[in-house]
Design an enzyme around this catalytic site. Structure first.
Site, PDB file in Angstrom:
ATOM      1  N   HIS A   1     -15.344  -1.571  -5.826  1.00  0.00           N
ATOM      2  CA  HIS A   1     -14.793  -2.021  -4.538  1.00  0.00           C
ATOM      3  C   HIS A   1     -15.901  -2.539  -3.623  1.00  0.00           C
ATOM      4  O   HIS A   1     -16.795  -1.789  -3.231  1.00  0.00           O
ATOM      5  CB  HIS A   1     -14.062  -0.835  -3.888  1.00  0.00           C
TER       6      HIS A   1
ATOM      7  N   ALA B   1      -5.772   5.058   0.002  1.00  0.00           N
ATOM      8  CA  ALA B   1      -5.512   5.075   1.436  1.00  0.00           C
ATOM      9  C   ALA B   1      -4.009   5.088   1.728  1.00  0.00           C
ATOM     10  O   ALA B   1      -3.214   4.501   0.984  1.00  0.00           O
ATOM     11  CB  ALA B   1      -6.146   3.856   2.097  1.00  0.00           C
TER      12      ALA B   1
ATOM     13  N   SER C   1      -5.860   1.275   4.684  1.00  0.00           N
ATOM     14  CA  SER C   1      -6.590   0.615   3.598  1.00  0.00           C
ATOM     15  C   SER C   1      -7.271  -0.645   4.098  1.00  0.00           C
ATOM     16  O   SER C   1      -6.628  -1.507   4.712  1.00  0.00           O
ATOM     17  CB  SER C   1      -5.639   0.256   2.463  1.00  0.00           C
TER      18      SER C   1
ATOM     19  N   ASP D   1     -11.550  -5.801  -5.437  1.00  0.00           N
ATOM     20  CA  ASP D   1     -11.769  -4.876  -6.549  1.00  0.00           C
ATOM     21  C   ASP D   1     -12.080  -5.715  -7.782  1.00  0.00           C
ATOM     22  O   ASP D   1     -11.340  -6.656  -8.113  1.00  0.00           O
ATOM     23  CB  ASP D   1     -10.524  -4.035  -6.825  1.00  0.00           C
TER      24      ASP D   1
ATOM     25  N   GLN E   1       0.832  -1.200   0.000  1.00  0.00           N
ATOM     26  CA  GLN E   1       0.000   0.000   0.000  1.00  0.00           C
ATOM     27  C   GLN E   1       0.870   1.255   0.000  1.00  0.00           C
ATOM     28  O   GLN E   1       0.569   2.230  -0.688  1.00  0.00           O
ATOM     29  CB  GLN E   1      -0.928   0.005   1.220  1.00  0.00           C
TER      30      GLN E   1
ATOM     31  N   GLU F   1     -16.181   4.484  -5.635  1.00  0.00           N
ATOM     32  CA  GLU F   1     -15.478   3.345  -6.210  1.00  0.00           C
ATOM     33  C   GLU F   1     -16.502   2.254  -6.525  1.00  0.00           C
ATOM     34  O   GLU F   1     -16.824   1.418  -5.684  1.00  0.00           O
ATOM     35  CB  GLU F   1     -14.399   2.819  -5.262  1.00  0.00           C
TER      36      GLU F   1
END
Length: 218
Positions: free
Chosen positions: A200, A135, A140, A149, A105, A197
């Protein structure tokens, strides 16, 4: 309170294709871990989750890239949900991301900032812009291994063209039946702190997902 709980309990769900009672038990899991909230206000460190053995590989037919892991409680519900999409002639959908390590991340976030800076943006402006959609490490929910996703073969990159696909339209009506919710809705940006999103989805179990679906909670 109790009224919402009863509404959720009284909902009649029809699965097409039919699924086993054992699979419904997975979908309706009450594993405390699936309610773990990770966001800007509830960060975790780089040791989370402690139980890395509970991260299982998503079978190849549900993804189109290198190995992707998901927390064990969400894996069977995800497979059932995607099998249902496949059986409804939505066979171009696949998982592009699920569990993501803390350091991965950080690499993603820093890379997005650098990309904007290379286009002439200052560090502060680039950082603020990236923060709208991505994030910081430890913030995240991908680090929980409870979210995925989605993309389809028609998409060139992970973006909101997903909302124009048959997969999205199906998920809008059916994801909750498998314990999944759209995590960052278009009309909840001020609450979630993240841009819309459409791709997601987060596993929270059937009971919570049904309450969120009926009431519009995020």
């Amino acid at each position: 309170g109790n009224n919402i709980y009863m509404i959720a309990k009284n909902i009649e769900i029809k699965y097409e294709p039919n699924i086993s009672e054992g699979l419904v038990e997975y979908i309706n899991s009450t594993d405390p871990y699936i309610f773990k909230l990770v966001n800007k206000q509830n960060p975790v460190d780089n040791t989370f989750p402690e139980d890395k053995d509970s991260l299982l590989e998503i079978p190849a037919q549900y993804r189109k890239k290198d190995t992707i892991y998901l927390y064990k409680t969400a894996l069977y519900p995800l497979q059932a949900m995607m099998d249902a999409m496949f059986s409804n002639d939505i066979d171009d959908v696949f998982v592009t991301s699920a569990y993501r390590r803390y350091d991965k991340q950080k690499q993603l976030f820093d890379g997005y900032v650098e990309k904007l800076m290379n286009k002439g943006m200052s560090y502060d402006k680039a950082y603020a812009e990236v923060l709208k959609d991505t994030a910081l490490p430890g913030q995240s929910e991908h680090q929980t291994g409870l979210c995925i996703d989605f993309m389809t073969l028609s998409m060139d990159e992970l973006d909101n063209t997903f909302k124009d696909t048959k997969a999205f339209k199906w998920l809008k009506d059916n994801a909750w039946k498998y314990g999944f919710v759209l995590r960052y809705p278009e009309d909840k940006v001020s609450i979630t702190g993240y841009s819309y999103e459409s791709w997601h989805y987060r596993f929270v179990g059937l009971e919570v997902a049904s309450i969120m679906y009926q009431t519009g909670l995020c």
